[in-house]
Structure formats: C-alpha cells, structure tokens
Design an enzyme around this catalytic site. Sequence first.
Site, short mmCIF file in Angstrom:
data_model
loop_
_atom_site.label_atom_id
_atom_site.label_comp_id
_atom_site.label_asym_id
_atom_site.label_seq_id
_atom_site.Cartn_x
_atom_site.Cartn_y
_atom_site.Cartn_z
N ARG A 201 47.00 35.99 51.83
CA ARG A 201 46.54 37.06 50.91
C ARG A 201 45.12 37.48 51.28
O ARG A 201 44.77 38.66 51.26
CB ARG A 201 46.65 36.58 49.46
CG ARG A 201 46.60 37.73 48.44
CD ARG A 201 45.20 38.07 47.99
NE ARG A 201 44.52 36.86 47.61
CZ ARG A 201 43.28 36.58 47.95
NH1 ARG A 201 42.55 37.41 48.65
NH2 ARG A 201 42.74 35.42 47.60
N HIS B 36 21.79 35.45 50.15
CA HIS B 36 22.18 36.44 49.14
C HIS B 36 23.70 36.54 49.07
O HIS B 36 24.33 37.22 49.89
CB HIS B 36 21.56 37.81 49.46
CG HIS B 36 20.08 37.79 49.36
ND1 HIS B 36 19.41 37.80 48.16
CD2 HIS B 36 19.14 37.69 50.32
CE1 HIS B 36 18.11 37.73 48.37
NE2 HIS B 36 17.90 37.66 49.67
N ASN C 194 36.18 45.95 44.12
CA ASN C 194 37.15 46.15 43.04
C ASN C 194 38.58 46.11 43.56
O ASN C 194 39.48 45.58 42.90
CB ASN C 194 36.97 47.53 42.40
CG ASN C 194 35.91 47.51 41.36
OD1 ASN C 194 35.59 46.47 40.81
ND2 ASN C 194 35.35 48.67 41.08
N LEU D 198 52.53 15.22 40.50
CA LEU D 198 53.18 14.76 41.74
C LEU D 198 52.76 13.34 42.11
O LEU D 198 53.24 12.79 43.11
CB LEU D 198 52.82 15.72 42.88
CG LEU D 198 53.37 17.15 42.72
CD1 LEU D 198 52.64 18.12 43.64
CD2 LEU D 198 54.87 17.19 42.99
N GLU E 70 34.46 36.91 46.18
CA GLU E 70 34.71 38.16 45.45
C GLU E 70 34.11 38.11 44.05
O GLU E 70 34.69 38.63 43.10
CB GLU E 70 36.21 38.46 45.37
CG GLU E 70 36.82 38.86 46.67
CD GLU E 70 36.44 40.27 47.09
OE1 GLU E 70 35.73 40.94 46.33
OE2 GLU E 70 36.83 40.67 48.19
#
Length: 386
Positions: A92, A138, A242, A340, A365
């Site tokens: 992804r 940063h 976004n 598990l 993100e």
Amino acid sequence: MFKGIDYYDIESELSPQARAVRDRARAFVEGNVMPHIGEYYRNGTFPLDLVPVMGGLGMFGANLAGYGLPAIDNLAYGLLMRELERGDSAFRSFASVQGALVMYGILAFGSEEQQRRWLPLLANGRAIGCFGLTEPDHGSDPAGMTTTAVRDGDGYRLTGTKMWITNGTVADVALVWAKLEGQIRGFLVERGTPGFSAHEIIGKLSLRASVTATLVMEEAQVPQEGLLPGALGLKSVLQCLNQARYGIAWGALGAAMACFEEALSYVEKRQAFGRPVAACQLTQAKLADMVTEITKGQLLALQLARLKDSGRLRPEQVCLAKRANVRMALEVARTARAMLGARGITDACQSMRHMCNLESVDTYEGTYEVHTLALGRDLTGIDAFT
Ligand code: TGC
Ligand code: FAD
C-alpha cells in the site's frame, strides 16, 4: 482465500466496478504477495519485478483522471488500498507514494510537459517515484525545512538532506520540496542528476519489505523544466498528503482485517484447558471488540469516500480517519498477536508483521499526535502545535 469481515453488509453498497477492483487486487495479493511476503520481510526487500505487474493492473494513481489514468471512484480506490495493505503495508505504501504523492503532485502542480512525460510511465510502473519532504531535523514541522534551491543560469541548485524517504534508492524521479527565495516549491529530481544521491536506511524493525532512504543534495543541478510551476507553499505539500492519508485510512483496515481473520481461525482450532480457545469468554470478548472497532473503521472510511467523491471532504476529516483507523488497526494487531500465543511472535503468522508495520504507519503521513492537534485546532480554533 482471504474473506475479510463485513459485519454491516457494506458489500451491498459497492458498485460492480468497486467489486471488480477489490477482487482483482485481492487475487493479486493472494497470488503474488502472500506466498512470499515472509521472505521479503525477513530479507528486507521489496519485489521490484512486481511494480510493472501492479502498473498493468491499474494500481498506481487509480483514482486520478487524464493521461489514460483509470479514474475509478474513491470507494473503489479505498478498497484497492485496503486489499494491498491486507498483504503488507509495504505494498500500500508503494502505491500511496507512487500514486497519491508523486503522480497526484505532478497532475495537480506540474506543467503539461511534466505530466505528459511522467504520468504514463509512473502509471504503468515503468518508472518509480519518491516524495522527499521529511528532513533529519524537520518531520512533523515541514515548514521548517532547510533544503534550499537557488537559481543558477537556466536552472536551480538544490542543497539539503531528506530522510525516511520511501523508494528513495529505487526511484527514477524524486519530487523534492525545497525553499526557493524562502518559499516552499516542488522539484522533479531525476536519478543520475549531478550532486544528487540516495542511500538506503538499514536496521528497520518495521516496514521491512519497503525501501526507505536518505536523499542527499549537494548543489544538485536541476534544470528549469524540473520545477513544478503550480506548487507554491506548504499548502501544495499538504494537498498531496491528504490524498495519501485518505488511502492510509482505508489501508489500515486491510491490516486489521487480516489480523482478525488470522486470530479467529487460530482460536477456533487451538485447544487449552480441554476446549477450543474460542470457547473462552475472554477470547470472545476480544473478538467482539475487534470486530466492533473494525466495523466502526469501515463505516468511517465508507463515509469518507462518499465525502471525497462528492467534493465535500475537508482535510481535518481525513486527519480524523487516518488517526483513528491506524491506531485501531494497531490495537487489533496487538490483540491478535496475543491470541496467537508464542506462535504469534514468529513469521509463520502475519499479525506481528502487521503490528510492526503499523508502528510506521502511525508515524508517517502525520503522527497520531499531529492529527490530534490538527483536530484540536479545528474544534477550538486554537493552534496548540507550538
Ligand atoms: P498550516 O498553517 O496549518 O497550513 C499551511 C497552509 O496549508 C493549509 N492546510 C492544508 N491544506 C490542505 N490539506 C491539509 N491537510 C492542510 N492543513 C493545512 C492551511 O489552511 C494553510 O493554508 P493558507 O492558505 O492559510 O496558507 O501549516 P503548519 O506549518 O501549522 O503545519 C500544519 C501541520 C503540522 C498539520 C503540517 O505541517 C503537517 O501535517 N505535518 C505532518 C508532516 C507529514 O505528514 N509528513 C508526511 C511526509 S510524507 C510521508 O510520510 C510518506 S509515508 C509513505 C506512505 O505514504 O506510505
Ligand atoms: P518528529 O516530528 O521528530 O516527532 C517525534 C515525536 O514528537 C512524535 O511522537 C511526534 O508525534 C511528537 N511531536 C512532534 N511535534 C509535536 C507537538 N507539537 N506536540 C506533541 N507531540 C509532538 N517522509 C517523506 O517525506 N517521504 C516518505 O516517503 C516517507 N516515508 C516514510 C517511511 C517510513 C517507514 C517512515 C517511518 C517514515 C517515512 N517518512 C517519509 C517520514 C515521516 O513522515 C516522519 O517520520 C513523520 O512525519 C514524523 O516526523 P519525525 O520522524 O521527524 O518525528
């Protein structure tokens, strides 16, 4: 074959197109990702030979229009991200960076020449892109970036370092953000540019099947045509973010669903105290909580897609969904890992791999805290970042 969980019959909301996109992505993950992901993760490699395959399946920039791009709706796109992350966050992530950050950035802010040159190549996976925003000093505060661009004849010279850049060492083109005369601008920096180099970051305990790199620019020589004419200021950067955050809100659901399915199947078979672990009340409480949280996340994502498709989506609504769904998935993965037992700490199972990946997804993100503050500012009108 992965079945997923759909407690509230969201399937009935899906168009034939959305189902087809979902089914194609599911078959790709089942056939190409699941048989090998343990090995990719252990070896710390991403299978680059699958990039053109993913491109051929329309997985890059799938919700974008023009230049022959698929232009699927945002619900179908969300399902695509969900299926990819059900395999591993690295897949992804690859699609997010390629499509939502780089292709979207070029489409929204690039010249026609840049769009014609790069969009078809990136869409079909014949070229790879990366997005260089974060710097060593940063991350959450990109406005403070110190990478600079100065005019030099017909072009620019870029100096600075970008860190934690997905696909940095394998990219043909980097969308690098730098300050030109004090204003943040976007530049397309091609592989082989004099003064530009990329170095893989090793030692990751998360997203091991994804390539992460440092980009170094020492007076890197970028021609005039490398400047994205329409990218002006932090707002342009945030518009790209976004798009990717939207995909992450959906993707995290895939990881959570995979962990839930694995845990349920295990406790149905595993015996303790002479009966299946699934028969224990504490186990059933865990399952009930997991399915409740996943269902809430699915409904959140569904409405997010509707808002995006109708053009009513506010950035803060994306922040809420990214923050909530990733944290939810992380909790589900941790619970699944516990269910598990000892087996859950090995790579014979997938929950711990998802759990480790989701630590990165919770950070990149926009960290959980950054999205908390974005929501706080939206709700109160008071900026609490500083
Ligand atoms: P701020 O003053 O809030 O905003 C500057 C301008 O931008 C507008 N704006 C937005 N626009 C679109 N979308 C958003 N989400 C927006 N948020 C703000 C804002 O209205 C303003 O516009 P204008 O017209 O007034 O100029 O800027 P700030 O300096 O206070 O920073 C805000 C903050 C902290 C939320 C922002 O810097 C931030 O989001 N920081 C987190 C950084 C981040 O997310 N980095 C991600 C790097 S890429 C990555 O991680 C890829 S991972 C790989 C993968 O995706 O798989
Ligand atoms: P920092 O900003 O230093 O934050 C450290 C901690 O302080 C965090 O917990 C944060 O939430 C907290 N914090 C910061 N500010 C505040 C505040 N005001 N109030 C309260 N808490 C605060 N970047 C790219 O540009 N491109 C990529 O492709 C990319 N890929 C990545 C892939 C991976 C695997 C990872 C892990 C990161 C990637 N990143 C990428 C970088 C990512 O976006 C940053 O890590 C993220 O934005 C956070 O920045 P930082 O790591 O510098 O943390």
